[in-house]
Design an enzyme around this catalytic site. Structure first.
Site, short mmCIF file in Angstrom:
data_model
loop_
_atom_site.label_atom_id
_atom_site.label_comp_id
_atom_site.label_asym_id
_atom_site.label_seq_id
_atom_site.Cartn_x
_atom_site.Cartn_y
_atom_site.Cartn_z
N HIS A 1 1.12 -1.26 -0.05
CA HIS A 1 -0.13 -0.21 -0.12
C HIS A 1 0.90 0.82 0.26
CE1 HIS A 1 -2.85 2.54 2.06
NE2 HIS A 1 -3.41 2.50 1.30
N GLU B 1 1.58 1.85 -3.57
CA GLU B 1 0.89 2.48 -4.33
C GLU B 1 1.01 3.84 -4.40
OE1 GLU B 1 -3.65 3.45 -4.01
OE2 GLU B 1 -2.92 1.86 -2.64
N HIS B 2 1.36 4.69 -2.78
CA HIS B 2 0.85 6.07 -2.74
C HIS B 2 2.19 6.84 -3.52
CE1 HIS B 2 -1.98 7.03 0.13
NE2 HIS B 2 -2.32 5.82 -0.11
N GLU C 1 -5.18 7.90 6.41
CA GLU C 1 -5.98 6.91 5.29
C GLU C 1 -6.97 6.40 6.82
OE1 GLU C 1 -5.90 4.33 1.38
OE2 GLU C 1 -4.40 5.54 2.20
#
Length: 460
Positions: free
Chosen positions: A74, A77-78, A154
């Site tokens: 994750h 991905e950012h 998030e």
């Protein structure tokens, strides 16, 4: 197209017509990169995705010679949006905003996808920018720390959503210590502990030619797509003429599962209790997946479903109530959700279980079978009006299933499902160990009796 089309990893070229006269082509390049396109008649836009079969389940604890990578998928991905040697984060954003395009990414349990939707004339630009991001991201140390804060926010946002909390706990409860039971985005602890070196190692180990799958649907010419992709990847420094073999797909054998907690309660001072009740489900390749689709449609999908009619319409116990059945390469789940008043939580848990038990005992009617087939067929046809759905279908076919099913084939398989198939599958689900998760103003004492009754049913 008659029947599903196999997608062998060793087959260099494949082409066929799918339902609606769309043209599907697939190329396995010498480097191991796989490219699939679906040219849709009359389309003026295209959706493109860059995929790797690496998700949260593939992260590793600290081991011999490598740091822990929990949360890295994750995190990565950012970071791929934060700039390359030739493009800043702003440059990447402007590339798509200037043409009215959309771009984003998703991290899942078994894959990661970076995607964009643009007009047909802007597809070469999308190929170039996504290829640059995929191959050449800097993972700048300063950006790394900035994005650490963004990801923590998030996760905090998801932690404030009781439905999200319930969902994460449900996967952990049903799948136990299986890697699929871990949160996709990591936890605040793993994100705080993540290091740039660990994420960099994760990047270099999994973003290689043999890992890359590119899928495009809409207004696309396959040959032009291949040329643009090879040019962009070569410019990024990849040796496209260097022989490579695509990575093998995951095993389709169901994994042994050891259930987590039978009852999980997260106390929150909110108006509703978010309830999830469920059992291990089917793997993605299970031949009973069409029967599961039909069962789920009849049981808990839509306003005519049994759960909606019984729990909401007849008894007024919940506003939102439904069932779901996610499937992965070696595990799956079948779950039932309801949001209800705290004092009704025990009743609703027992009702969810009893409705599934009733389905297993008495089966479904011919009218329900017909309605489910119509619902599934109509929903699938409407979804395929969107190139995003078609692009994702190509990705799942290549990464997970190893076969492509068009709409006609999917509907053919649905039409073969019988009432006996649905009842037998429901009976199988009822026999599996139940897990109950509740998030809200309740406690274990209030739910333990209902949970024990559900568990006793699954053992009987």
């Amino acid at each position: 197209m008659n029947g599903a089309v196999d997608l062998p990893l060793g087959l260099a070229e494949l082409s066929f017509r799918a339902a609606g006269e769309s043209l599907v082509r697939r190329s396995v390049l010498p480097s191991g990169v796989r490219v699939l396109s679906e040219q849709v008649p009359g389309a003026r836009s295209a959706t493109i995705g860059f995929w790797v079969a690496v998700g949260s389940r593939d992260e590793q604890p600290t081991g011999a010679g490598h740091p822990a990578t929990y949360g890295s998928t994750h995190f990565l991905e950012h970071l791929l949006f934060k700039g390359t040697a030739g493009r800043s984060a702003l440059d990447i954003a402007v590339s798509f905003d200037a043409v009215g395009g959309e771009h984003n990414a998703l991290t899942a349990k078994e894959h990661t996808c970076y995607y964009a939707k643009v007009q047909d004339r802007d597809l070469p630009m999308a190929v170039e920018v996504l290829a640059d991001m995929f191959t050449s991201s800097l993972l700048d140390a300063g950006e790394f720390e900035t994005e650490r804060g963004v990801i923590l926010e998030e996760l905090a946002m998801a932690g404030d959503d009781p439905a999200d909390v319930a969902g994460e706990r449900f996967f952990s409860a049903v799948l136990g210590e299986h890697p699929l039971g871990r949160p996709i985005g990591g936890t605040p602890e793993t994100i705080r502990a993540a290091t740039r070196d660990a994420v960099w190692e994760h990047y270099r180990a999994n973003y290689r030619p043999q890992d890359l799958v590119v899928t495009v649907a809409g207004a696309v010419d396959h040959d032009e797509l291949i040329r643009a992709l090879e040019r962009a990847l070569s410019d990024a420094g990849w040796r496209m003429d260097e022989p490579g073999t695509p990575v093998e797909r995951r095993t389709a054998e169901p994994a042994p599962l050891e259930r987590g907690p039978e009852l999980t309660v997260v106390e929150r001072p909110i108006e509703q209790v978010n309830l999830l009740v469920g059992v291990p489900g089917l793997v993605a390749s299970d031949e009973r997946r069409p029967a599961m689709s039909v069962l789920n449609a009849i049981f808990g999908s839509g306003m005519s479903s049994r759960l909606f009619q019984e729990v909401r319409e007849r008894r007024g116990l919940a506003y939102s109530v439904y069932s779901f059945a996610p499937a992965y390469s070696d595990a799956g789940l079948f779950g039932m959700y309801a949001g209800c008043a705290p004092q009704k939580a025990g009743t609703v848990v027992e009702l969810l279980r009893s409705e599934l038990e009733r389905l297993a005992e008495h089966g479904v009617t011919p009218e329900e079978l017909a309605r489910a087939a119509g619902q599934l067929g109509g929903a699938s046809a409407l979804a395929l009006e969107d190139s995003d759905t078609r692009m994702s279908r190509l990705g799942r076919a290549e990464l997970t299933l190893g076969e492509f099913q068009d709409l006609d084939e999917a509907l053919r398989r649905i039409a073969l499902v019988t009432a006996d198939d649905v009842r037998a599958l429901a009976a199988d689900l009822v026999s599996r160990p139940y897990s109950v998760v509740a998030v809200g103003a309740t406690d274990e004492a209030a739910l333990s009796g209902a949970a024990e009754a559900v568990s006793a049913t699954s053992v009987a």
